[in-house]
Every structure is written in structure tokens, then in C-alpha cells.
Design a protein around this motif. Structure first.
Motif, PDB file in Angstrom:
ATOM      1  N   VAL A 194       0.843  -1.195   0.000  1.00  0.00           N
ATOM      2  CA  VAL A 194       0.000   0.000   0.000  1.00  0.00           C
ATOM      3  C   VAL A 194       0.880   1.248   0.000  1.00  0.00           C
ATOM      4  CG1 VAL A 194      -1.802   1.255   1.236  1.00  0.00           C
ATOM      5  CG2 VAL A 194      -1.760  -1.260   1.295  1.00  0.00           C
ATOM      6  N   HIS A 195       0.600   2.173  -0.920  1.00  0.00           N
ATOM      7  CA  HIS A 195       1.402   3.393  -1.002  1.00  0.00           C
ATOM      8  C   HIS A 195       0.691   4.453  -1.821  1.00  0.00           C
ATOM      9  CE1 HIS A 195       2.279   1.352  -4.792  1.00  0.00           C
ATOM     10  NE2 HIS A 195       2.703   2.507  -5.278  1.00  0.00           N
ATOM     11  N   TYR A 196       1.242   5.645  -1.803  1.00  0.00           N
ATOM     12  CA  TYR A 196       0.866   6.670  -2.776  1.00  0.00           C
ATOM     13  C   TYR A 196       2.160   7.226  -3.356  1.00  0.00           C
ATOM     14  CZ  TYR A 196       1.326   9.758   1.380  1.00  0.00           C
ATOM     15  OH  TYR A 196       1.767  10.393   2.518  1.00  0.00           O
ATOM     16  N   ASP A 197       2.096   7.726  -4.581  1.00  0.00           N
ATOM     17  CA  ASP A 197       3.315   7.990  -5.340  1.00  0.00           C
ATOM     18  C   ASP A 197       4.127   9.185  -4.855  1.00  0.00           C
ATOM     19  OD1 ASP A 197       2.660   5.798  -6.802  1.00  0.00           O
ATOM     20  OD2 ASP A 197       2.123   6.869  -8.635  1.00  0.00           O
ATOM     21  N   GLN A 198       3.505  10.103  -4.129  1.00  0.00           N
ATOM     22  CA  GLN A 198       4.265  11.238  -3.621  1.00  0.00           C
ATOM     23  C   GLN A 198       5.379  10.784  -2.681  1.00  0.00           C
ATOM     24  OE1 GLN A 198       4.254  14.152  -4.717  1.00  0.00           O
ATOM     25  NE2 GLN A 198       5.426  15.313  -3.218  1.00  0.00           N
ATOM     26  N   SER A 199       5.225   9.598  -2.114  1.00  0.00           N
ATOM     27  CA  SER A 199       6.271   9.040  -1.252  1.00  0.00           C
ATOM     28  C   SER A 199       7.576   8.850  -2.012  1.00  0.00           C
ATOM     29  CB  SER A 199       5.818   7.691  -0.682  1.00  0.00           C
ATOM     30  OG  SER A 199       4.665   7.841   0.105  1.00  0.00           O
ATOM     31  N   PHE A 200       7.465   8.677  -3.335  1.00  0.00           N
ATOM     32  CA  PHE A 200       8.653   8.448  -4.157  1.00  0.00           C
ATOM     33  C   PHE A 200       8.977   9.654  -5.037  1.00  0.00           C
ATOM     34  CE2 PHE A 200       6.290   4.471  -3.517  1.00  0.00           C
ATOM     35  CZ  PHE A 200       7.213   3.775  -2.750  1.00  0.00           C
ATOM     36  N   MET A 201       8.201  10.742  -4.872  1.00  0.00           N
ATOM     37  CA  MET A 201       8.419  11.969  -5.651  1.00  0.00           C
ATOM     38  C   MET A 201       8.437  13.160  -4.697  1.00  0.00           C
ATOM     39  SD  MET A 201       8.412  11.149  -9.016  1.00  0.00           S
ATOM     40  CE  MET A 201       7.822  12.564  -9.938  1.00  0.00           C
ATOM     41  N   ARG A 202       9.056  12.975  -3.550  1.00  0.00           N
ATOM     42  CA  ARG A 202       8.900  13.917  -2.448  1.00  0.00           C
ATOM     43  C   ARG A 202       9.627  15.244  -2.648  1.00  0.00           C
ATOM     44  NH1 ARG A 202       6.253  13.110   1.553  1.00  0.00           N
ATOM     45  NH2 ARG A 202       6.168  10.861   1.348  1.00  0.00           N
ATOM     46  N   TYR A 203      10.543  15.310  -3.607  1.00  0.00           N
ATOM     47  CA  TYR A 203      11.299  16.545  -3.801  1.00  0.00           C
ATOM     48  C   TYR A 203      10.677  17.436  -4.875  1.00  0.00           C
ATOM     49  CZ  TYR A 203      14.636  14.539  -0.629  1.00  0.00           C
ATOM     50  OH  TYR A 203      15.213  14.004   0.498  1.00  0.00           O
ATOM     51  N   GLY A 204       9.377  17.404  -4.943  1.00  0.00           N
ATOM     52  CA  GLY A 204       8.632  18.259  -5.859  1.00  0.00           C
ATOM     53  C   GLY A 204       7.218  18.429  -5.356  1.00  0.00           C
TER      54      GLY A 204
END
Length: 285
Positions: free
Chosen positions: A137-147
Motif C-alpha cells: 500500500v502506497h501513494y506515489d508522492q512518497s517516491f516523488m517527495r522533492y517536488g
């Protein structure tokens, strides 16, 4: 936001990409002898442990699998991210599946970003062989946090996926819950006097080692009293979702042993702050 586009892409384009993928993985012996590469049938004479799913429960910055054979499989699966059929050639003579004009055109019109629409180079070709871990379970901002949390992901099933075949699932009201989880942690970090960078690092450290909110969708759903939305998919379908939309996958129990393959393609508005750290092709998890 999760928008489903039925047959957004040509079925032939998708199946051709599937064939290219399994051709590149041929040295690993993952597919069943005598079967079509387009079908991508797992060789059930082999151990699933030797063919772990990319991005499905592996520790961040570590390749999945613990056997010698899994290292061969993982290496081939990662290499596929930079092959011409997928990423396109450096000289531009080969377009590559990631750069499909239909997807780019749809995003530019749907978001009104127009010419500012940019396809992020870092993608994830997720394979899910029968019997292995599902995607947590996740959402993608977790992997795009520097934007900014304005990126849009196009999830493309590369091949048909049955209901029991390990396809993507979305949480009911998942975008709202994802924003609440993010905002709650951010508020606590600010109250503790953390800087913006410290907040990002602290949030990432607070996640599971895999970057997921939870390994199990069922437990996570019960915790928040939410249902999961499930669907079968056909080659050509595309699902678009926002940066905070909570999603996961189910385990692959395809009765024919079909390997579930899909890709996450992310798009940003290049006129706004975005995670430039991710603008490199995937060569490691």
C-alpha cells in the motif's frame, strides 16, 4: 483522482512491448518453454523465489531476491528499463514505449499543462510472478517527495490481467486519505521545529523499509474502514492517478500462470517545482 481509460493504447503496441520484455528476460528462464513470449507464462517447474517481483516488497535501494538465480533475473529486469524498445534510443530513432505520444498528448490536454508536460525518465516496470509478494500500500508522492504533489501517474498493464491476476487496486476515497496522512505528519514535523528537508527525510524514515504504508491491503483497509476497488484489465487499458491516491496490488493467482507486467509512467508540469532527482532512467530499486 483515478481515471480509467479503456483501450487508451493500441493492443498491438502493448503486446509488442510485452513480447520485447520477456525476450530481454529470456536468459533468466522465467517463461515456460514452448509458450508464447506475448503470453508471458511463468515456468511452474521453477521456484518463485528465483523470480521476485521488482518493486514488490523489496527493501529500498536493495535488489529483491536472495538466490543466485534471482540475481540474474533482477539484473535482466532492471536492464529492461533502459532498452530502446522501452526507454527509446538516445539518438531518437527509436521512440520507446515510455514515450508513447497518445499518453503524452492525453496528459497535456487532461491537465491543461500543454507544452509544459514532461515525461519523467524514472519509471518502474513491475513484474509479478505467480505466488510472489504483491505490491504494498502506497501513494506515489512518497517516491516523488522533492517536488510538488502535482505529478500524474499513468499505470499501464502490459498485457491482460484477470481479476485474480494481481492487478492494481485503488482505495475508496484514497486520495483524500493520502493527503490527510501526508498533512498530519507534516504538521507534526513543523510543530517539532523541523526544516523542510528534515521533514522529507523524517517522513521517508517513518515509512516501512519498502517505502510502503503497509504490506497488506486488507489490514490497511480495515484500519481505516475503507473498501478496495478491484478490476480486471486488458492490454491497451490505462489508469491515471494523482500523487496522493492510495493504491496497491493483489497477489497474482492467474490460473494459467500468466506473469503480471505493468509500468508506472509519471508526468509533471515542468514549469512548476518537480522532483528532478527522479529524472534518470531506472537502474536500481
Amino acid at each position: 483522482m483515478a481515471t480509467f481509460s479503456s483501450r487508451g493504447l493500441s493492443r498491438e503496441d502493448v503486446l509488442s512491448a510485452r513480447e520485447s520484455y520477456f525476450k530481454s528476460l529470456a536468459p533468466s528462464g522465467v517463461t515456460k518453454p514452448g509458450t508464447s513470449l506475448r503470453d508471458g507464462i511463468f515456468d511452474d517447474a521453477k521456484s518463485p523465489e528465483d523470480y521476485p517481483g521488482i518493486g514488490a516488497g523489496s527493501v529500498k535501494n536493495a535488489a529483491p531476491g536472495e538466490t543466485d538465480k534471482s540475481a540474474i533475473f533482477t539484473s535482466a529486469a532492471l536492464k529492461a528499463h533502459t532498452e530502446d524498445w522501452y526507454a527509446g534510443s538516445e539518438d531518437g530513432t527509436v521512440q520507446g514505449f515510455c514515450n508513447h505520444p497518445i499518453l503524452h498528448d492525453f496528459i497535456s490536454r487532461f491537465t491543461l499543462w500543454g507544452d509544459n508536460t514532461l515525461t519523467v525518465k524514472r519509471t518502474l516496470l513491475r513484474n509479478n510472478t505467480p505466488g510472489n509478494k504483491a505490491i504494498g500500500v502506497h501513494y506515489d508522492q512518497s517516491f516523488m517527495r522533492y517536488g510538488e504533489p502535482t505529478s500524474v501517474t499513468a499505470w499501464v498493464p502490459i498485457g491482460d490481467v484477470r481479476l485474480e491476476g494481481g492487478g492494481l487496486i485503488y482505495m475508496q476515497d484514497g486520495e483524500k486519505l493520502g493527503e490527510e496522512i501526508e498533512n498530519e505528519f507534516t504538521a507534526k514535523a513543523k510543530a517539532a521545529g523541523m526544516s523542510e528537508d528534515e521533514t522529507k527525510n523524517a517522513f521517508n524514515a517513518n515509512m516501512m523499509t519498502t517505502g510502503f504504508l503497509s504490506e497488506g491491503p486488507a489490514d490497511f483497509g480495515r484500519r481505516y474502514g475503507k473498501k478496495w476497488l478491484v478490476s480486471a484489465y486488458e492490454a491497451g487499458d490505462v489508469v491515471f492517478h494523482s500523487a496522493h491516491m492510495i493504491h496497491a496490488s493483489t497477489k497474482n493467482h492467474d490460473p494459467e500462470g500468466r506473469i503480471r507486467l505493468g509500468t508506472d509512467l509519471r508526468f509533471v508540469d515542468k514549469s512548476r517545482p518537480w522532483d528532478t532527482v527522479r529524472h534518470i532512467h531506472t537502474t536500481m530499486i
